[in-house]
Design an enzyme around this catalytic site. Structure first.
Site, PDB file in Angstrom:
ATOM      1  N   CYS A   1      72.269  89.515 -37.448  1.00 39.24           N
ATOM      2  CA  CYS A   1      71.258  88.642 -36.832  1.00 39.24           C
ATOM      3  C   CYS A   1      71.483  88.541 -35.330  1.00 39.24           C
ATOM      4  CB  CYS A   1      71.339  87.256 -37.467  1.00 39.24           C
ATOM      5  SG  CYS A   1      70.480  85.975 -36.542  1.00 39.24           S
TER       6      CYS A   1
ATOM      7  N   TYR B   1      60.877  92.044 -32.558  1.00 41.53           N
ATOM      8  CA  TYR B   1      60.352  91.660 -33.871  1.00 41.53           C
ATOM      9  C   TYR B   1      58.833  91.694 -33.871  1.00 41.53           C
ATOM     10  CZ  TYR B   1      64.953  90.316 -35.564  1.00 41.53           C
ATOM     11  OH  TYR B   1      66.261  90.351 -35.975  1.00 41.53           O
TER      12      TYR B   1
HETATM   13  N1  LIG Z   1      65.387  80.219 -33.302  1.00 38.38           N
HETATM   14  C1  LIG Z   1      66.469  80.513 -34.161  1.00 38.38           C
HETATM   15  C2  LIG Z   1      66.095  81.725 -34.998  1.00 38.38           C
HETATM   16  C3  LIG Z   1      67.102  82.004 -36.081  1.00 38.38           C
HETATM   17  C4  LIG Z   1      66.552  83.051 -37.048  1.00 38.38           C
HETATM   18  O1  LIG Z   1      65.353  83.328 -37.088  1.00 38.38           O
HETATM   19  N2  LIG Z   1      67.458  83.616 -37.871  1.00 38.38           N
HETATM   20  C5  LIG Z   1      67.024  84.555 -38.872  1.00 38.38           C
HETATM   21  C6  LIG Z   1      68.018  85.665 -39.038  1.00 38.38           C
HETATM   22  S1  LIG Z   1      67.921  86.876 -37.813  1.00 38.38           S
HETATM   23  C7  LIG Z   1      66.949  83.845 -40.216  1.00 38.38           C
HETATM   24  O2  LIG Z   1      67.927  83.341 -40.718  1.00 38.38           O
HETATM   25  N3  LIG Z   1      65.750  83.861 -40.786  1.00 38.38           N
HETATM   26  C8  LIG Z   1      65.611  83.365 -42.119  1.00 38.38           C
HETATM   27  C9  LIG Z   1      64.650  82.311 -42.255  1.00 38.38           C
HETATM   28  O3  LIG Z   1      64.300  81.729 -41.258  1.00 38.38           O
HETATM   29  O4  LIG Z   1      64.325  82.101 -43.379  1.00 38.38           O
HETATM   30  C10 LIG Z   1      67.706  80.792 -33.327  1.00 38.38           C
HETATM   31  O5  LIG Z   1      67.586  81.438 -32.279  1.00 38.38           O
HETATM   32  O6  LIG Z   1      68.782  80.365 -33.753  1.00 38.38           O
END
Ligand SMILES: N[C@@H](CCC(=O)N[C@@H](CS)C(=O)NCC(=O)O)C(=O)O
Length: 337
Positions: free
Chosen positions: A54, A206
């Protein structure tokens, strides 16, 4: 309407945009801060839940490393592929399962851990949120082991609070970088770069790779390479880092995407306009940051490749790039560009 678009996407008409094929990232719900009354800055109190594929987690593991906080902030690492359709709780969930085998290496991944932060040995990141009545499921998560509570799950804010409290959190690194410069002009420059890099590079990748609309993809593709070209030009005056002689938050936030470009995003996100190798000043910047203490260990291209290709691409991970040499070995050779 979100205010700070260098941290998160504007959510205006998010539902409609998604329906029209645009990838729109959601907003993190836990926004407390170390330094708040209930979350004092103390060594050994805080814990991170991350996945190494990530890029948002990568910001946080980089900050932990370059600020000298690896001994005072503990960390758990989820398996790079989320749960599958057969999972009893559900698909697409981050799982702490060090015994899972990676198709790329046909072995377990030594960096993966069980869940140790809560003391409950939970299996899923989702369960950490459920304990606080939340249906969120994303990583990174900054967790308070004393209070048994989530502090924050927004990487842009987590890196700033680690930088602001590094000494109180236990950093003994006398020459540690100041991610957010004290000088107002320099800080304004960092904020300006963060904005463009978040929108067109970090999240832009993305927008290109996950959108199912040709026009949205093409616009993201053009914006992505326009920014790479502008950054290459910016670095062409010989400055070591984006704002000059000092490594700042702007460099830290750019690195996770550029590090993933040639070995992952070029194929996975359809960002095949050029390789970073084709931008000589940006390539040398990438190698310079990669050589900083703690940076190489704070990430893993094996986790990135397994995570980005392992579930969606029939579980078959592309073997390249091989030339001019494999990655990440190539990052030790600034002379390749
Ligand atoms: N805005 C957040 C974004 C975090 C994010 O989108 N993480 C992803 C992994 S790359 C995730 O866990 N997505 C799963 C979900 O949101 O269900 C940050 O920068 O911490």
């Amino acid at each position: 309407m979100s205010k700070n678009t260098s941290t998160e996407e504007d959510q205006a008409d998010a539902k409609g945009r998604r329906a029209r094929g645009e990838f729109v990232r959601g907003v993190s719900g836990f926004r407390h801060a170390i330094g708040d009354a209930e979350f004092p800055a103390e060594p050994g109190r805080y814990h991170l839940f991350v996945a190494l594929n990530c890029p948002w987690c990568h910001r946080v593991t980089l900050a932990r490393a370059v600020l000298g906080l690896e001994d005072s902030i503990s960390m758990d690492v989820a398996f790079p592929n989320r749960t599958g359709d057969a999972d009893p709780v559900g698909p697409s969930l981050w799982e702490f399962a060090p015994d899972r085998v990676a198709t790329l290496t046909s072995s377990t991944l030594p960096e993966c851990t069980t869940e140790t932060g809560t003391g409950l040995g939970l299996r899923l990141a989702k369960e950490i949120y459920q304990r606080e009545g939340s249906d969120e499921q994303s990583v990174p998560i900054l967790y308070d082991k004393i209070a048994g509570r989530i502090v924050n799950n927004e990487s842009a804010e987590i890196i700033r609070m680690l930088d602001a409290n590094a000494e109180h959190l236990g950093s003994t690194m006398s020459d540690r970088p100041r991610l957010v410069p004290a000088d107002p002009e320099q800080k304004a420059r960092v904020d300006e770069l963060n904005e463009r890099i978040y929108v067109t590079i970090n999240n832009g990748a993305y927008k290109a790779g996950f959108s199912s609309d040709q026009a949205v993809y093409a616009q993201a593709f053009d914006a992505y390479f326009a920014t790479l070209s502008a950054l290459n030009q910016l670095l062409s005056d010989g400055r070591p880092y984006l704002t000059g002689s000092a490594f700042t938050e702007a460099d830290l936030r750019l690195f996770p995407t550029v590090y993933r470009h040639d070995p992952v995003y070029y194929v996975r996100m359809k960002l095949n306009g050029a390789r970073i190798l084709d931008y000589p000043h940006l390539w040398r910047w990438l190698c310079r940051v990669y050589a900083l203490p703690g940076v190489a260990k704070a990430g893993s291209l094996i986790h990135c490749r397994q995570g980005y290709f392992g579930r969606t691409w029939n579980g078959v991970v592309p073997s390249g790039p091989l030339l001019p040499m494999p990655y990440p070995e190539a990052y030790a050779h600034p002379d390749l560009a």
